[in-house]
Scaffold this active site. Structure first.
Site, PDB file in Angstrom:
ATOM      1  N   ASP A 290       0.806  -1.224   0.000  1.00  0.00           N
ATOM      2  CA  ASP A 290       0.000   0.000   0.000  1.00  0.00           C
ATOM      3  C   ASP A 290       0.839   1.275   0.000  1.00  0.00           C
ATOM      4  OD1 ASP A 290       0.869   0.338   2.700  1.00  0.00           O
ATOM      5  OD2 ASP A 290      -0.817  -0.872   3.391  1.00  0.00           O
TER       6      ASP A 290
ATOM      7  N   ARG B 140       1.010   6.964   0.116  1.00  0.00           N
ATOM      8  CA  ARG B 140       0.297   5.972   0.925  1.00  0.00           C
ATOM      9  C   ARG B 140      -1.119   5.877   0.367  1.00  0.00           C
ATOM     10  NH1 ARG B 140      -2.489   2.651   3.355  1.00  0.00           N
ATOM     11  NH2 ARG B 140      -2.153   1.948   5.500  1.00  0.00           N
TER      12      ARG B 140
ATOM     13  N   GLU C 149       1.793  -6.289   5.994  1.00  0.00           N
ATOM     14  CA  GLU C 149       3.191  -5.856   5.978  1.00  0.00           C
ATOM     15  C   GLU C 149       4.048  -6.923   5.297  1.00  0.00           C
ATOM     16  OE1 GLU C 149       4.129  -2.902   6.935  1.00  0.00           O
ATOM     17  OE2 GLU C 149       2.190  -2.311   7.752  1.00  0.00           O
TER      18      GLU C 149
ATOM     19  N   ARG D  44       3.911  11.196   4.239  1.00  0.00           N
ATOM     20  CA  ARG D  44       3.589  10.576   2.960  1.00  0.00           C
ATOM     21  C   ARG D  44       2.306  11.197   2.405  1.00  0.00           C
ATOM     22  NH1 ARG D  44       3.466   4.382   4.816  1.00  0.00           N
ATOM     23  NH2 ARG D  44       2.049   5.409   6.293  1.00  0.00           N
TER      24      ARG D  44
END
Length: 339
Positions: free
Chosen positions: A158, A228, A236, A270
């Site tokens: 992501d 993001r 993860e 981000r």
């Protein structure tokens, strides 16, 4: 007056008339007239001359280091764009914007051509405010286009790093002068084969959040931007299905230019955004493939919940597991229970 001259005068009208701005200190373009009048008329003349003779103007090579073949390709694109322009540029500002938009991935071409015709450089061009598209989701602040995505820039399922050409009209006015000057000096150092100096200058550029990229044998000054994806949370990399989720994002984006709809920034600075490429809404595709969770704590769009529910029902992707761990809970446990 020949046919070419009549055509140029017809297209440009008022901008061919002499204007005075007061003073002899006004900078002169390569045709010996003021920058206020030379740019559009000289550009139009050369484009029509190229269409007839396929010859680029004499003296252009003093402003650019590219080959005659590359220069001809620039003029071919400009001729095609000029033919479609309704109306064609009538001021130096409009002409500069026309060149920037037509050759938006060719930094050397843009800066060299603008200098050759005495037109405003990218960082000085005043941008025309664009109308906010009605199709933007609620909360979107603005959008931009990226250069092609490198697979190595995809961090996980992501998040990724993208680059935005500073020749893009939305970016050109934001480039710090020191970055622009470093890019110009770097190009000159490379032309003289002084690669040590060029590398030093490129470090200054990268330290400022920019980078010079080589795309299709054209060097492009670009801004670095970490993205993001909004509304989803992928496993993860170290989690089960983490690598598969990352590769799914690589498959969707590698080598493609993206349309980025920006909502703001997160706590890690981000850019939080929706991504679109080749008619695909990236978050939708990832949710339907089972490559991510709907991150409902930060995005309540009902279609996101529906796409996740569909993937769960089909048991695709991470939903092949009977009880996949939520990535936000995994991160919380790794931090020792802290939220």
């Amino acid at each position: 007056m020949g046919l070419l001259g009549k055509l140029v005068k017809f297209l440009l009208g008022p901008c061919l008339k002499p204007t005075t701005t007061g003073g002899d200190s006004e900078s002169l373009g390569p045709y010996g007239v003021s920058a206020a009048t030379v740019g559009v008329s000289a550009l139009a003349h050369d484009l029509f001359n190229f269409e007839i003779t396929s010859q680029v103007p004499e003296g252009l090579s003093q402003h650019v280091v590219s080959s005659k073949k590359a220069q001809a390709n620039w003029y071919r694109k400009l001729v095609e764009a000029w033919r479609e322009a309704q109306p064609p540029p009538r001021t130096a500002e409009e002409a500069a914007r026309f060149v920037i938009q037509t050759l938006n991935r060719q930094q050397k071409a843009v800066e060299g051509l603008l200098a050759f015709y005495g037109l405003p450089l990218p960082h000085t061009v005043v941008q025309v405010p664009a109308e906010v598209p009605t199709s933007w989701p609620q909360g979107v602040q603005f959008e931009f286009q990226t250069l092609p995505v490198d697979a190595r820039a995809v961090a996980d399922g992501d998040g990724l790093t993208v680059y935005v050409s500073t020749a893009d009209p939305t970016e050109s006015s934001r480039v710090p002068n020191e970055v622009l000057m470093a890019a110009v000096r770097r190009a000159k150092a490379r032309a003289k084969k002084n690669y040590t100096k060029a590398n030093e200058l490129h470090k200054k550029i990268t330290d400022a959040g920019y980078r010079v990229l080589n795309i299709q044998n054209e060097e492009i000054l670009a801004r670095k931007c970490r993205i993001r994806l909004r509304g989803i949370d992928a496993p993860e990399n170290a989690m089960p299905y983490g690598q598969e989720a990352k590769q799914e994002l690589v498959r969707l984006l590698e080598g493609k230019c993206l349309r980025v709809l920006v909502y703001g920034e997160d706590q890690f600075e981000r850019t939080v955004a929706d991504l679109h490429c080749n008619g695909i809404f990236v978050q939708e595709e990832l949710l339907k493939k089972g490559a991510a969770w709907h991150y409902a704590a930060y995005d309540q769009r009902p279609e996101f919940a529906r796409w996740e529910k569909e993937a769960r029902r089909r048991r695709v992707g991470l939903w092949a597991s009977s009880n996949p761990e939520k990535p936000w809970e995994w991160r919380k446990h790794r931090r020792g229970g802290r939220s």
